[in-house]
Structures are given as structure tokens and as C-alpha cells.
Design an enzyme around this catalytic site. Structure first.
Site: not given
Length: 311
Positions: A148, A257, A292
Site C-alpha cells: 500500500r 492502488h 480478482y
């Protein structure tokens, strides 16, 4: 209410070990709820709150303020966490019971192709300056490790373990994780620590005192703010990434991101399973990475159509 809220915020920091950014987000959402209660109701204490007050608040921010379903869901999550704390530790009645989360539209994670990532990294590497080399390392680490942006900017030299070929990341909720480093990244970090890191904030003309203070810092990406050494901010890195992306010719929006999602997409297409992605990305629950699965199925469809004798 103020006294209980302060205790709740202390609880988040000490017991739940939430990140500072998470705490600030909780505070903003709860303050907005407080303001609604003050302006629209006569309620001034938690023991008089009911689920209807929460429903009215959600309706107010959705219809009156135009807040998105995703943001509304986040605000409700903050209120439910507060509600659970007050019920458990102060024996107050639940005021969010039965309040359901807004239905969120299904959105596929944005990502860029491997060729676009390659171009981005090549453009980042084309700047030979000290800051340019720092920026290159940051962008490469972001993609190579899937961290992140908050984890990236706060990295410390002591978290880099080149002999073990890994980095130790301090993630959400105080959870640490070990992320392997690709061989190419090892060499880049060695060069950065040897030839760039030491001189980012100083030069031969810089005072010995300032240099000495800088060289003792553990921040991997240090900057000077108001005469004090700190790590680069998320906002500053966002600007850097957007500038490099623009020079790379990437037309659509790119963010830290997007690079994180891109790594997950590329790994999944190469055969990684969701458990691997969950560990790498630092998600507490596997359902967070189940978004995903569409990529897995879509890629399987491509392979099927290309290679199956009866397709």
C-alpha cells in the site's frame, strides 16, 4: 458523548492497533454523524440512539449530500464499530442493529498491462538525479511488492533485509508481513542505499550537523519538513507517480492502488492463487481478494479458446 468517543479512539489505537490514517477516517465519519444529530435531532447521548437515527443519517448523506454508496458503507462501518465498543465496554444498547449496508455496484479493479508497467519503470529510471533515482525505487517497490502507498512511504532501512531477499512491512491493524524481493530489486536497493540514500538531503556544502542528523535516520525515503527529517508523504508520492505516468504516455488515470491491482492481476494470470495474493497484499480476509476471480476465469477462457481442440 465526547468522553466516550475519546475512550473509543484510545481503544482503536491501543487495543485494535489501527493506523493513524484509519483513526482519522473514523473520526471524520463519526463527527459527521454527531453534526447530523445536533442539527436534525434532540439526541445528545448514546443511550438514546436508535437504529432509525442511523437510517435517517444514511438517507441524509445519500440524498441530501450526494455521498456515494461506497462512502456511506464506510461511514456505517465506523458507526457499527463504535456501537460494538459501547455495547461491550459500557453496556449501552445497540443502535445499529438491523441497519444494513448499502448495496455496492460491482466494480472490477483497474489495472494496466505489463507492457505499460515496463514503460512506466523505464521512464522512471531515465532520470539520473538523486530524486529521480529515489522515485524509481519507490515506483519499482510499489509494483514489485504490491505494498500500500502508506506502507511504502513509511518504509525504514531496518525493514529491508537484502541477505534474506525480503522486506518486512508494517500493515493495517498492526499486522506485519514478509514480502520476498525479486533479484532485480535486490541490486537496485543495494545501489540506492550505497549511492543515493545517504545524499538525498545533504551535500558536501551542507553543514556537518545537518548531515549527521540525516545519516542517523532510518527512513528509507526521507525528506525535510520544517527543518525536521521525516518520510515522504503519500500525497507527494501521488504527484510523483502521476508526473512519471504522464511522461510515459499513459492516458488513463493511474494511482498507487492501480499499480497494486496490476501486480495482483499479472500474478494471477501467471498462476498465483488467491491465498498467495491475500498474503502478499496483506488482506485479513480472503474475500477481499476474491474480486480478482473474474480475471482468473477470463484468462482461463482465453487459454481454452486458444488451445482446446474443440473450442
Amino acid at each position: 458523548m465526547k468522553e466516550l468517543l475519546n475512550k473509543f479512539y484510545d481503544y482503536l489505537l491501543t487495543e485494535k492497533c489501527v493506523a493513524q490514517n484509519t483513526l482519522l477516517a473514523y473520526q471524520r465519519d463519526i463527527v459527521q454523524f454527531e453534526q447530523f444529530l445536533e442539527q436534525q435531532t434532540l439526541v445528545r447521548s448514546f443511550d438514546h440512539l436508535t437504529p432509525q437515527h442511523v437510517k435517517d443519517f444514511l438517507k441524509h448523506i445519500r440524498l441530501g449530500l450526494g455521498v456515494s454508496a461506497k462512502s456511506s458503507s464506510r461511514k456505517l462501518s465506523a458507526l457499527k464499530t463504535l456501537d460494538s465498543y459501547l455495547s461491550k465496554y459500557h453496556d449501552l444498547p445497540l443502535f445499529t442493529m438491523g441497519v444494513t449496508f448499502p448495496k455496492l455496484p460491482k466494480q472490477l479493479p483497474k489495472h494496466i498491462t505489463q507492457d505499460q508497467v515496463k514503460t512506466l519503470l523505464e521512464v522512471a529510471a531515465s532520470d539520473p538525479s538523486l530524486l529521480g533515482q529515489r522515485n524509481k525505487i519507490m515506483i519499482c517497490l510499489l509494483y514489485a511488492c504490491g505494498v500500500r502507498v502508506s506502507e511504502l512511504v513509511a518504509l525504514k532501512v531496518s525493514q529491508i533485509h537484502l541477505e534474506e531477499r525480503c522486506i518486512k512491512v508494517h500493515g493495517k491493524g498492526g499486522r506485519d508481513r514478509i514480502i520476498p524481493l525479486p533479484g532485480e530489486m535486490i541490486e537496485m536497493l543495494q545501489n540506492y542505499l550505497s549511492h543515493t540514500h545517504t545524499y538525498l538531503l545533504g551535500s558536501d556544502s551542507t553543514s556537518k550537523k545537518r548531515l549527521a542528523g540525516y545519516r542517523s535516520t532510518d527512513y528509507l525515503f526521507p525528506v525535510l519538513y520544517a527543518g525536521k527529517v521525516s518520510h515522504i508523504t503519500r500525497q507527494a508520492f501521488w504527484r510523483i507517480l502521476k508526473e512519471v505516468a504522464a511522461r510515459s504516455g499513459l492516458m488513463h488515470s493511474i494511482s498507487p492502488h492501480v499499480l497494486r491491482h496490476s501486480l495482483a492481476t499479472h500474478m494471477l494470470k501467471r498462476g498465483a492463487n488467491l491465498r498467495v495474493l491475500q498474503t502478499l497484499l496483506g488482506h485479513e480476509k480472503i474475500n477481499t481478494v476474491q474480486v480478482y476471480t473474474h480475471l482468473d476465469i477470463g484468462h482461463l477462457r482465453e487459454l481454452y479458446d486458444k488451445y482446446h481442440p474443440r473450442a
